[in-house]
Design an enzyme around this catalytic site. Structure first.
Site, mmCIF file in Angstrom:
data_model
loop_
_atom_site.group_PDB
_atom_site.id
_atom_site.type_symbol
_atom_site.label_atom_id
_atom_site.label_comp_id
_atom_site.label_asym_id
_atom_site.label_seq_id
_atom_site.Cartn_x
_atom_site.Cartn_y
_atom_site.Cartn_z
ATOM 1 N N HIS A 18 1.005 -1.364 -0.178
ATOM 2 C CA HIS A 18 0.025 -0.060 0.165
ATOM 3 C C HIS A 18 0.957 1.260 0.085
ATOM 4 O O HIS A 18 0.682 2.073 -0.601
ATOM 5 C CB HIS A 18 -0.788 0.165 1.266
ATOM 6 C CG HIS A 18 -2.029 -1.083 1.356
ATOM 7 N ND1 HIS A 18 -2.093 -1.989 2.384
ATOM 8 C CD2 HIS A 18 -2.962 -1.417 0.485
ATOM 9 C CE1 HIS A 18 -3.027 -2.959 2.148
ATOM 10 N NE2 HIS A 18 -3.616 -2.492 0.930
ATOM 11 N N LYS A 42 -15.680 -8.628 5.757
ATOM 12 C CA LYS A 42 -15.383 -9.596 6.797
ATOM 13 C C LYS A 42 -15.068 -8.443 8.035
ATOM 14 O O LYS A 42 -14.725 -7.327 7.798
ATOM 15 C CB LYS A 42 -14.187 -10.174 6.367
ATOM 16 C CG LYS A 42 -14.303 -11.583 5.604
ATOM 17 C CD LYS A 42 -13.289 -12.198 5.285
ATOM 18 C CE LYS A 42 -13.045 -12.678 4.047
ATOM 19 N NZ LYS A 42 -11.648 -12.686 3.409
ATOM 20 N N ARG A 91 -1.868 -6.967 -8.444
ATOM 21 C CA ARG A 91 -0.459 -7.624 -8.084
ATOM 22 C C ARG A 91 -0.412 -9.088 -8.741
ATOM 23 O O ARG A 91 0.799 -9.220 -9.334
ATOM 24 C CB ARG A 91 -0.841 -8.335 -6.727
ATOM 25 C CG ARG A 91 -0.673 -7.209 -5.527
ATOM 26 C CD ARG A 91 -1.133 -7.760 -4.313
ATOM 27 N NE ARG A 91 -2.476 -8.079 -4.551
ATOM 28 C CZ ARG A 91 -3.273 -8.547 -3.254
ATOM 29 N NH1 ARG A 91 -2.867 -8.438 -2.141
ATOM 30 N NH2 ARG A 91 -4.519 -8.897 -3.569
ATOM 31 N N SER A 129 -2.891 -7.810 2.837
ATOM 32 C CA SER A 129 -3.091 -7.826 4.311
ATOM 33 C C SER A 129 -3.497 -9.194 4.979
ATOM 34 O O SER A 129 -3.298 -9.110 6.066
ATOM 35 C CB SER A 129 -4.338 -6.606 4.512
ATOM 36 O OG SER A 129 -3.822 -5.604 3.788
#
Ligand code: PNS
Length: 160
Positions: A18, A42, A91, A129
């Site tokens: 990030h 979540k 990514r 993450s």
């Protein structure tokens, strides 16, 4: 004309991926609004206030960066802050379908809102993450992947 970009995400927690993307985005805009989603699917590990504080610690020293929270539709929020484009990281190919759908939906909602994709440095392409949370949960060393303050916050969360 001031070019405003928005970088939305969960940032639970912010990673070096990030941070890299935030730094790269500054080359494309005059102001970058880092927007932390309040309602993510979540249950987050960090509260939204904690995620904002961690982002401010890791990259809030640049006056061009503003860290805020948002709720509801990203497209509406982005228009509200007068962002002309959304920044997202890609990514791997596995990110592509979801990101492609989001970009098209956001443009459908606000036709002038484009999405710019950026790729991380190759040594951070595996980073997420959720992986960082898992490594920290089981006592692994996350210091290569996150800012020292984030590593400390993770250690506090998982201290038994
Ligand atoms: O870091 P993440 O979890 O990949 O970020 C996803 C996020 C928060 C950017 C996305 O879920 C989002 O924009 N949520 C806000 C609600 C919304 O606008 N949903 C429709 C997207 S097309």
């Amino acid at each position: 004309m001031t070019r405003i970009a928005i970088y939305p995400g969960s940032f639970d927690p912010p990673t070096k991926g990030h941070e890299d993307l935030i730094r790269r985005s500054l080359a494309l805009c005059d102001r970058l609004v880092v927007a932390v989603a309040i309602n993510i699917a979540k249950e987050p590990l960090f509260t939204v206030e904690e995620r904002v504080a961690l982002l401010e610690t890791t990259c809030g020293d640049d006056p061009r960066i503003q860290v805020v929270t948002f709720d509801g539709l990203l497209a509406d929020f982005a228009k509200g802050v007068q962002a002309t484009f959304i920044v997202r990281g890609l990514r791997a190919v596995s990110d592509f379908e979801y990101e492609f759908q989001m970009a098209l939906m956001n443009r459908q909602l606000h036709p002038s809102l484009d999405t710019v994709f950026m790729v991380p440095p190759v040594d951070l392409t595996f980073l997420s993450s959720s992986l960082v949370r898992e490594v920290a949960r089981f006592g692994g060393d996350v210091t290569p992947f996150v800012h020292p303050e984030v590593a400390r916050a993770l250690a506090r969360k998982f201290s038994r």
